[in-house]
Design a protein around this motif. Sequence first.
Motif, PDB file in Angstrom:
ATOM      1  N   GLU A 417       0.799  -1.214   0.000  1.00 29.72           N
ATOM      2  CA  GLU A 417       0.000   0.000   0.000  1.00 29.72           C
ATOM      3  C   GLU A 417       0.835   1.269   0.000  1.00 29.72           C
ATOM      4  OE1 GLU A 417      -3.109   0.171   2.883  1.00 29.72           O
ATOM      5  OE2 GLU A 417      -3.622  -1.953   2.693  1.00 29.72           O
ATOM      6  N   ASP A 418       1.897   1.320   0.784  1.00 25.85           N
ATOM      7  CA  ASP A 418       2.648   2.565   0.975  1.00 25.85           C
ATOM      8  C   ASP A 418       3.761   2.719  -0.052  1.00 25.85           C
ATOM      9  OD1 ASP A 418       1.046   2.901   3.131  1.00 25.85           O
ATOM     10  OD2 ASP A 418       2.596   2.636   4.655  1.00 25.85           O
ATOM     11  N   ARG A 419       3.738   3.854  -0.737  1.00 20.43           N
ATOM     12  CA  ARG A 419       4.815   4.207  -1.666  1.00 20.43           C
ATOM     13  C   ARG A 419       5.812   5.072  -0.903  1.00 20.43           C
ATOM     14  NH1 ARG A 419       6.458   2.570  -6.877  1.00 20.43           N
ATOM     15  NH2 ARG A 419       8.411   3.726  -7.037  1.00 20.43           N
ATOM     16  N   ASP A 549      -0.126   6.697   0.780  1.00 18.87           N
ATOM     17  CA  ASP A 549      -1.070   5.642   0.415  1.00 18.87           C
ATOM     18  C   ASP A 549      -2.381   6.332   0.120  1.00 18.87           C
ATOM     19  OD1 ASP A 549      -2.810   3.532   0.125  1.00 18.87           O
ATOM     20  OD2 ASP A 549      -2.800   2.958   2.252  1.00 18.87           O
ATOM     21  N   GLY A 550      -2.665   6.488  -1.160  1.00 21.31           N
ATOM     22  CA  GLY A 550      -3.870   7.207  -1.554  1.00 21.31           C
ATOM     23  C   GLY A 550      -5.113   6.359  -1.548  1.00 21.31           C
ATOM     24  N   GLY A 551      -4.988   5.108  -1.135  1.00 19.70           N
ATOM     25  CA  GLY A 551      -6.134   4.218  -1.194  1.00 19.70           C
ATOM     26  C   GLY A 551      -6.430   3.832  -2.620  1.00 19.70           C
ATOM     27  N   THR A 552      -7.641   3.328  -2.846  1.00 21.78           N
ATOM     28  CA  THR A 552      -8.077   2.948  -4.194  1.00 21.78           C
ATOM     29  C   THR A 552      -9.379   3.659  -4.499  1.00 21.78           C
ATOM     30  OG1 THR A 552      -9.243   1.026  -3.316  1.00 21.78           O
ATOM     31  CG2 THR A 552      -6.965   0.689  -4.049  1.00 21.78           C
ATOM     32  N   GLY A 558      -7.219   5.767   2.665  1.00 25.73           N
ATOM     33  CA  GLY A 558      -5.796   5.989   2.481  1.00 25.73           C
ATOM     34  C   GLY A 558      -5.238   6.707   3.709  1.00 25.73           C
ATOM     35  N   ILE A 559      -4.030   7.215   3.595  1.00 19.28           N
ATOM     36  CA  ILE A 559      -3.433   7.959   4.715  1.00 19.28           C
ATOM     37  C   ILE A 559      -3.060   9.355   4.241  1.00 19.28           C
ATOM     38  CG2 ILE A 559      -2.536   5.868   5.813  1.00 19.28           C
ATOM     39  CD1 ILE A 559       0.279   6.712   4.779  1.00 19.28           C
ATOM     40  N   LYS A 560      -2.969  10.235   5.204  1.00 23.28           N
ATOM     41  CA  LYS A 560      -2.440  11.554   4.886  1.00 23.28           C
ATOM     42  C   LYS A 560      -0.960  11.422   4.558  1.00 23.28           C
ATOM     43  CE  LYS A 560      -5.633  14.140   7.828  1.00 23.28           C
ATOM     44  NZ  LYS A 560      -6.309  14.831   6.710  1.00 23.28           N
ATOM     45  N   THR A 561      -0.498  12.203   3.578  1.00 27.91           N
ATOM     46  CA  THR A 561       0.919  12.139   3.199  1.00 27.91           C
ATOM     47  C   THR A 561       1.801  12.341   4.434  1.00 27.91           C
ATOM     48  OG1 THR A 561       0.488  12.935   0.959  1.00 27.91           O
ATOM     49  CG2 THR A 561       2.737  13.175   1.815  1.00 27.91           C
ATOM     50  N   PHE A 562       2.738  11.417   4.613  1.00 24.31           N
ATOM     51  CA  PHE A 562       3.697  11.520   5.712  1.00 24.31           C
ATOM     52  C   PHE A 562       5.001  12.070   5.157  1.00 24.31           C
ATOM     53  CE2 PHE A 562       7.367   9.606   7.940  1.00 24.31           C
ATOM     54  CZ  PHE A 562       7.164  10.110   9.214  1.00 24.31           C
ATOM     55  N   GLU A 563       5.470  13.180   5.705  1.00 23.47           N
ATOM     56  CA  GLU A 563       6.742  13.774   5.282  1.00 23.47           C
ATOM     57  C   GLU A 563       7.557  14.137   6.509  1.00 23.47           C
ATOM     58  OE1 GLU A 563       5.371  15.801   1.032  1.00 23.47           O
ATOM     59  OE2 GLU A 563       5.828  17.099   2.761  1.00 23.47           O
ATOM     60  N   THR A 564       8.842  13.887   6.409  1.00 23.88           N
ATOM     61  CA  THR A 564       9.738  14.260   7.505  1.00 23.88           C
ATOM     62  C   THR A 564      11.143  14.403   6.957  1.00 23.88           C
ATOM     63  OG1 THR A 564      10.403  13.734   9.783  1.00 23.88           O
ATOM     64  CG2 THR A 564      10.389  11.913   8.213  1.00 23.88           C
ATOM     65  N   GLU A 565      11.999  14.917   7.795  1.00 23.21           N
ATOM     66  CA  GLU A 565      13.409  15.056   7.453  1.00 23.21           C
ATOM     67  C   GLU A 565      14.204  14.174   8.404  1.00 23.21           C
ATOM     68  OE1 GLU A 565      15.093  19.045   5.830  1.00 23.21           O
ATOM     69  OE2 GLU A 565      15.582  18.959   7.972  1.00 23.21           O
ATOM     70  N   THR A 580      -1.567   8.288   9.398  1.00 21.13           N
ATOM     71  CA  THR A 580      -2.780   8.979   9.830  1.00 21.13           C
ATOM     72  C   THR A 580      -3.865   8.781   8.780  1.00 21.13           C
ATOM     73  OG1 THR A 580      -1.445  10.654  10.954  1.00 21.13           O
ATOM     74  CG2 THR A 580      -3.756  11.187  10.524  1.00 21.13           C
ATOM     75  N   PRO A 581      -4.997   8.157   9.148  1.00 23.88           N
ATOM     76  CA  PRO A 581      -6.039   7.912   8.150  1.00 23.88           C
ATOM     77  C   PRO A 581      -6.527   9.215   7.525  1.00 23.88           C
ATOM     78  CG  PRO A 581      -6.439   6.621  10.129  1.00 23.88           C
ATOM     79  CD  PRO A 581      -5.318   7.560  10.460  1.00 23.88           C
ATOM     80  N   ASP A 582      -6.746   9.176   6.223  1.00 25.88           N
ATOM     81  CA  ASP A 582      -7.227  10.355   5.499  1.00 25.88           C
ATOM     82  C   ASP A 582      -8.750  10.316   5.477  1.00 25.88           C
ATOM     83  OD1 ASP A 582      -7.335  12.639   4.006  1.00 25.88           O
ATOM     84  OD2 ASP A 582      -6.831  11.656   2.104  1.00 25.88           O
ATOM     85  N   VAL A 583      -9.335  10.688   6.620  1.00 25.20           N
ATOM     86  CA  VAL A 583     -10.795  10.647   6.735  1.00 25.20           C
ATOM     87  C   VAL A 583     -11.310  12.023   7.143  1.00 25.20           C
ATOM     88  CG1 VAL A 583     -10.907   8.209   7.294  1.00 25.20           C
ATOM     89  CG2 VAL A 583     -10.605   9.874   9.126  1.00 25.20           C
TER      90      VAL A 583
END
Length: 583
Positions: A417-419, A549-552, A558-565, A580-583
């Motif tokens: 699921e996760d790219r 993970d944008g879901g289908t 799906g999940i909210k885009t996760f970004e970090t450094e 974090t679920p994208d709901v």
Amino acid sequence: MAIADDFAVAANGNITYTGAAHGAAGAGYYSVIEFHRWLADIADDAVAATADDLVDITSSTPSDRKTDNYIVLVNGYNIDQTASEHLFDGSIEQSNGDEIYDGLVVIAGEGMDLQIIQNGAQVTNDFWNTIPNGETEKGLNRDVANGISHRFLLQVRTGGADIDGRRFVGTTRVDFSTKPASKTVGQTYSEFKVNGSARGNNVLALNYSDDLNDDASAAGFSTITNTEGYRLIDVDASGADEAYYSEWNRDIYSINQLYQRTKYLSRGDSGNAGTLYGIDAKIFRGITNQLDGTQSSGTFAAPESVSWTGGTGQLFAADDNGSATKLWIQILTGAAPTTGNVTAAGGAVFAVSGNTERPVSTPFIGVSTGSALIGAYGLGVEALDLGPNDTVFDLDNNPFSAPNNVTLTIAGSTSGEDRILVGPSTGSTALDNGQFLLNAGITSGATSVTVKVGTETPGTGTNSATDTPNSGTIRIEDNNGVYQRVTYTGYTVAAGTMTFTGCSGAPTAALDNNVFVSYIDALSDGTSGTTAYTATYAADRTLFVRVRDGGTAGDTQGIKTFETETTFGNSSSSVTVIRTPDV
């Protein structure tokens, strides 16, 4: 029991042991001088006292004392193997010198398991390791107060011929899986070679103590593997390969677990039926000799057996299978050749012009500090499996240490699921897609891509020359502004440039288009191949991590885009995805 109760002498001169068996109550053991004195005592009887001791004043003299530790049976008197097992502290010679049993005195810790390698094999009848009745530690005729773990006789001559020149090797190989109940860890491995036993007592000095780095069974570490034979490995990442006779792959295990696994594979107990380099693993010692010379015919196929006038061995590596100038072997019998031909089982012939004895390590892998390996002569390990504190020695006996290979892992992703994308960071938690620029325009399908300075300078002496993965992916901006994923299998550096080679998926792109290294660039499948990368540390590098993970279609989970450094630093690290679920 007295010696007279445990031995019998027949009219034909055969002297046999008739007492209790090893380990049973009443089993008797006597020094060779006691044995001689008993024979002398019954030989002066007026008439043989019992039907079991048919010796008296009318009989020929049964034995001759050379020293208290060297007795010769004469006039046809003789012992058999069983009788010899109940004697110690010296030698017995018989049959006009055609048969000899020499005395062994072993200096080692109490309870040590001793094995003997003789004539190219481990002696199967290790009677000397018997636990005497009523005791808890193995070792016949031991003298704990004086550090003696075993005393016994070993046959070294039979049928008028020495058994391999009276050569043998005493070993102790007790790993964690075969340790006695009284021990909490495996024991140190040790060996002592006798190059030709003498009459009397021959000393074997062995180290048998707790090995604190062998604290778990390695029986299950089955994915640790080895590629046998001549191996070229660039351990120090200098661009020049070194030669070894193995290439161990520790897979998911630590360097100390690799150490434990090699101890397990070469353990000395009789239940070990494994092989290493085509020979019984219990007698595998590593390279004992390097032979120099010229190959005259055939093709070597190490590992394979080799022989020469006066000896046999096992070939572990040749520097060239068709035109070898060096062979690396373990001697199994005889002495190493210095001249003449060595012939391999497959028919190859090698004319020897020189011989160099090489150091043998116990265990064969070398020494573990618990966190680092000090390797044995010639033993190789995959370059990426070594750390900067590890040292290996190539076949020229030169030491090499690996650069600091560090792994960054993205943890907590969902397989399928996760790219995941990991690339250079601008320093503001943003992807630096202009890390490099194309040094020249490319066309679709290009197999090599050269880049020049962008926000970072590539090339000789730069961080990217060291900390770019040996193979992986880059992203190239095509002429439509889309960053295409391109795989590569290697790279080279020059002043101010870096060239990625073995490329697949390259688009048509113009001079000065953006290029960046995508250190991780894959759909997670739960394996390290898609969630981690390993490279050589040069200096701290700031990286940008994005997981999506944008879901289908029709699925809002799906999940909210996760970004970090994060920082690729001087030790392995990980980043855990927050899904974090994208709901």
